[in-house]
Design a protein around this motif. Structure first.
Motif, PDB file in Angstrom:
ATOM      1  N   LEU A 106       0.788  -0.889   0.544  1.00  0.00           N
ATOM      2  CA  LEU A 106       0.058  -0.075   0.183  1.00  0.00           C
ATOM      3  C   LEU A 106       0.871   1.383   0.425  1.00  0.00           C
ATOM      4  N   LEU A 107       1.859   1.802   0.970  1.00  0.00           N
ATOM      5  CA  LEU A 107       2.711   2.273   0.778  1.00  0.00           C
ATOM      6  C   LEU A 107       3.435   2.592  -0.796  1.00  0.00           C
ATOM      7  N   LEU A 108       3.876   1.641  -0.610  1.00  0.00           N
ATOM      8  CA  LEU A 108       4.732   1.813  -2.354  1.00  0.00           C
ATOM      9  C   LEU A 108       3.939   2.399  -3.322  1.00  0.00           C
ATOM     10  N   CYS A 109       2.887   1.759  -3.126  1.00  0.00           N
ATOM     11  CA  CYS A 109       1.620   2.452  -4.442  1.00  0.00           C
ATOM     12  C   CYS A 109       1.133   3.998  -4.458  1.00  0.00           C
ATOM     13  N   LEU A 110       1.424   4.163  -2.855  1.00  0.00           N
ATOM     14  CA  LEU A 110       0.603   5.050  -2.504  1.00  0.00           C
ATOM     15  C   LEU A 110       1.563   6.818  -1.935  1.00  0.00           C
ATOM     16  N   LEU A 111       2.519   5.992  -2.195  1.00  0.00           N
ATOM     17  CA  LEU A 111       3.496   7.290  -1.394  1.00  0.00           C
ATOM     18  C   LEU A 111       4.747   7.631  -2.746  1.00  0.00           C
ATOM     19  N   ASN A 112       5.088   8.472  -2.909  1.00  0.00           N
ATOM     20  CA  ASN A 112       6.132   9.244  -3.479  1.00  0.00           C
ATOM     21  C   ASN A 112       7.297   9.720  -2.822  1.00  0.00           C
ATOM     22  N   GLU A 113       8.327  10.148  -3.047  1.00  0.00           N
ATOM     23  CA  GLU A 113      10.026  10.237  -2.450  1.00  0.00           C
ATOM     24  C   GLU A 113       9.005  11.662  -2.075  1.00  0.00           C
ATOM     25  N   GLY A 114       9.455  11.914  -0.707  1.00  0.00           N
ATOM     26  CA  GLY A 114       9.664  13.198   0.039  1.00  0.00           C
ATOM     27  C   GLY A 114       7.629  13.054   0.637  1.00  0.00           C
ATOM     28  N   ASP A 115       7.228  12.573   0.090  1.00  0.00           N
ATOM     29  CA  ASP A 115       5.870  12.917   1.433  1.00  0.00           C
ATOM     30  C   ASP A 115       5.725  12.714   2.297  1.00  0.00           C
ATOM     31  N   ASP A 116       4.613  13.272   3.380  1.00  0.00           N
ATOM     32  CA  ASP A 116       5.023  12.880   4.881  1.00  0.00           C
ATOM     33  C   ASP A 116       3.621  12.085   4.619  1.00  0.00           C
ATOM     34  N   VAL A 117       3.878  11.524   5.765  1.00  0.00           N
ATOM     35  CA  VAL A 117       2.764  10.037   6.382  1.00  0.00           C
ATOM     36  C   VAL A 117       2.737  10.686   7.964  1.00  0.00           C
ATOM     37  N   LEU A 118       1.442  10.726   8.091  1.00  0.00           N
ATOM     38  CA  LEU A 118       0.611  11.116   9.909  1.00  0.00           C
ATOM     39  C   LEU A 118       1.328   9.549  10.177  1.00  0.00           C
ATOM     40  N   ILE A 119       1.730   9.529  11.250  1.00  0.00           N
ATOM     41  CA  ILE A 119       1.688   8.712  12.728  1.00  0.00           C
ATOM     42  C   ILE A 119       1.303   8.470  13.592  1.00  0.00           C
ATOM     43  N   PRO A 120       0.159   8.309  14.434  1.00  0.00           N
ATOM     44  CA  PRO A 120       0.098   8.729  15.487  1.00  0.00           C
ATOM     45  C   PRO A 120       1.245   7.402  16.582  1.00  0.00           C
ATOM     46  N   VAL A 121       1.604   8.670  17.474  1.00  0.00           N
ATOM     47  CA  VAL A 121       2.645   7.496  18.862  1.00  0.00           C
ATOM     48  C   VAL A 121       1.340   7.504  19.824  1.00  0.00           C
ATOM     49  N   PRO A 122       1.666   6.077  20.801  1.00  0.00           N
ATOM     50  CA  PRO A 122       2.617   5.187  20.175  1.00  0.00           C
ATOM     51  C   PRO A 122       2.276   4.363  18.713  1.00  0.00           C
ATOM     52  N   TYR A 123       3.130   4.052  17.953  1.00  0.00           N
ATOM     53  CA  TYR A 123       2.838   3.458  16.552  1.00  0.00           C
ATOM     54  C   TYR A 123       3.893   1.787  16.839  1.00  0.00           C
ATOM     55  N   TRP A 124       2.629   1.053  16.003  1.00  0.00           N
ATOM     56  CA  TRP A 124       3.873  -0.528  15.590  1.00  0.00           C
ATOM     57  C   TRP A 124       5.112   0.503  14.976  1.00  0.00           C
ATOM     58  N   THR A 125       6.034  -1.170  15.787  1.00  0.00           N
ATOM     59  CA  THR A 125       7.172  -0.200  15.196  1.00  0.00           C
ATOM     60  C   THR A 125       8.130  -0.404  13.949  1.00  0.00           C
ATOM     61  N   SER A 126       6.721  -0.994  13.405  1.00  0.00           N
ATOM     62  CA  SER A 126       7.785  -1.218  11.643  1.00  0.00           C
ATOM     63  C   SER A 126       6.945   0.412  11.106  1.00  0.00           C
ATOM     64  N   TYR A 127       5.712   0.616  11.264  1.00  0.00           N
ATOM     65  CA  TYR A 127       5.127   2.253  10.550  1.00  0.00           C
ATOM     66  C   TYR A 127       6.556   2.921  10.157  1.00  0.00           C
TER      67      TYR A 127
END
Length: 390
Positions: A106-127
Motif C-alpha cells: 500500500l505504501l509503495l503504491c500510494l507514496l512518492n519520495e518526500g511525501d509526509d505520513v502522519l503516524i500517531p504515537v505510540p505506533y507499531w514499530t514497523s510503521y
C-alpha cells in the motif's frame, strides 16, 4: 561491499532483538518468561487446520492468482458484509503474505519520495521504517498516557504539513491497546477526507476488542470514500494464524490492481494451502474466536488491575489487542535510567522479557503482552513487582 543508502533509514526490529536475548537465556537453561512478542498463545482452530490438510491431500499445491483465489477474496467480502454490513467485490480485495506485506505494498503504491505520513504515537514499530523505505517522511502525532493514547484533531492539525499525503491509523493499537469508538473513528476519518489525506486503517486486531462501544471499523466509511481509504487486516490475531502468513487489504479496485501488479513482481501468489485454510476460517462460524477473546479479556482485566495497583505507574486501560503500555518514567533511577535499562533489569532480575517503549515512539513506557496463559501471566507480573518494589 557498498550497500544501498536506503538501508541506513531502517532500524533492526526491537521486538525480535528482545526476544532473541530471552531465547539466548532460555538456551542457557534460565527460566525466562517472555511478555515481549505479540502472538496469540492458542493453536489455530482445528477446522481451519483440517482445511489445509485437505488442500494438501487434494494436491492444491500450485501457483494461484497473484491477488488470491476467488474463494478467499469472496470470503473476505462476505466477512465485511456479515460483520460490518459493508458491500465489497472481489476486485476490492488482495491477499498478501501477512498484513505486513499488504501494508508495505500500500505504501509503495500510494507514496512518492518526500511525501509526509502522519503516524500517531505510540505506533507499531514497523510503521516509520516502512515509510522511510519508500522514501517518505514519518511525521509523528503525539498522544500521552494521560489521554489514553488517543490522538486529538488538534494534534493532527498541528502535525499537518503541505506534503502530508497519508494517515496511518491503527485501532485497536499495537502497542497501547487503544480502540476508537465508531464516533471517534468517524471524526478522524472525516477530518482526513476534508484535508484530502488518504487513510490506511490497520485493523488487524479488530476481533480482539473487549468492550462493545469500541467495536468499530473504518470500513463503514470506506463505501463512501472508496478512493481515499484502505483497510488492512489479517488472519494472524483473530484466528491464531500467525505462521500461516495470510493478510489482506480492502481498497478501491484501481489500487488493488496496482498492488497486484507490484506483488506479482515481488512474491507472486500467496501460499495456496494457507489460502484454503483462510477460506474455511472466513466461511465457517466465527464462534472459534469467542473463547480466545474471552481469555484475552480475562487476562487484560487481571493484568490491568494488578499493574494499576503498583506505585508510580500510569497505565491506561486497553480496549483491545493484548497489550498494556504503562508509563514507567516515575520509576527511573540510578539503577535503570530509562525504559531500555529497565527492560534489561527485568530480564536479568525478574527473568521476564518486556519491550521498551522506545520501539513504539514513547521511551517513558514499556509494552507488556498478555498473550500467555493465566498462570504464566500471574507468575510474570508477580516477579516484575517483586523486582521493582522489594
Amino acid at each position: 561491499m557498498k550497500l544501498a543508502n536506503r538501508l541506513s533509514r531502517v532500524k533492526p526490529s526491537a521486538t525480535l532483538a528482545v526476544n532473541a536475548k530471552a531465547l539466548e537465556l532460555k538456551n542457557r537453561g534460565v527460566d525466562v518468561i517472555s511478555l515481549a512478542v505479540g502472538e496469540p498463545d492458542f493453536p489455530t482452530p482445528p477446522h481451519i487446520a483440517e482445511a489445509a490438510k485437505k488442500a494438501i491431500d487434494e494436491h492444491f499445491t500450485r501457483y494461484t492468482a497473484v491477488a488470491g483465489i476467488p474463494e478467499i477474496r469472496a470470503g473476505i467480502c462476505g466477512y465485511y458484509q456479515k460483520v460490518h454490513g459493508v458491500s465489497a467485490k472481489n476486485e476490492n480485495v488482495i491477499i498478501g503474505n501477512g498484513g505486513k506485506q499488504c501494508l508495505y505494498n500500500l505504501l509503495l503504491c500510494l507514496l512518492n519520495e518526500g511525501d509526509d505520513v502522519l503516524i500517531p504515537v505510540p505506533y507499531w514499530t514497523s510503521y516509520p521504517d516502512m515509510a522511510a523505505l519508500v522514501g517518505a517522511n514519518p511525521v509523528f502525532v503525539p498522544s500521552s498516557a494521560e489521554n489514553g493514547y488517543r490522538i486529538s484533531l488538534g494534534a493532527l492539525d498541528a502535525s499537518l504539513t503541505p506534503k502530508t499525503k497519508l494517515l496511518l491509523l491503527n485501532s485497536p493499537s499495537n502497542p497501547s491497546g487503544v480502540s476508537y469508538s465508531q464516533k471517534e473513528l468517524d471524526t478522524i476519518i472525516r477530518w482526513a477526507m476534508e484535508k484530502d489525506i488518504f487513510i490506511i486503517a490497520d485493523e488487524v486486531y479488530e476481533q480482539l476488542v473487549y468492550d462493545e462501544k469500541y467495536q468499530s471499523s473504518a470500513s463503514k466509511l470506506w463505501e463512501q470514500y472508496p478512493d481515499k481509504i484502505a483497510i488492512l487486516n489479517a488472519f494472524s490475531k483473530s484466528f491464531a494464524m500467525t505462521g500461516w502468513r495470510l493478510g489482506f487489504a480492502l481498497a478501491h479496485k484501481e489500487l488493488i490492481t496496482e498492488m497486484t501488479k507490484l506483488q506479482g513482481q515481488i512474491t507472486s501468489s500467496i501460499c495456496s494451502i494457507s489460502q484454503k485454510a483462510g477460506v474455511t476460517a472466513l466461511t465457517s462460524s466465527y464462534d472459534c474466536i469467542l473463547p480466545m477473546r474471552e481469555a484475552f479479556k480475562r487476562r487484560r482485566d487481571f493484568a490491568y488491575a494488578e499493574i494499576s495497583s503498583w506505585k508510580n505507574i500510569l497505565c491506561p486501560k486497553p480496549e483491545g489487542a493484548f497489550y498494556l503500555f504503562p508509563d514507567v518514567s516515575e520509576l527511573f533511577c540510578e539503577k535503570y535510567k530509562n525504559a531500555q535499562e529497565l527492560c534489561s533489569y527485568l530480564l536479568d532480575e525478574a527473568k521476564v522479557a518486556v519491550m521498551p517503549g522506545d520501539a513504539f515512539g514513547l521511551p517513558n513506557c514499556i509494552r507488556i503482552s498478555y498473550a500467555v496463559s493465566d498462570e504464566t501471566l500471574k507468575k510474570a507480573l508477580t516477579s516484575i513487582k517483586k523486582s521493582l518494589y522489594d
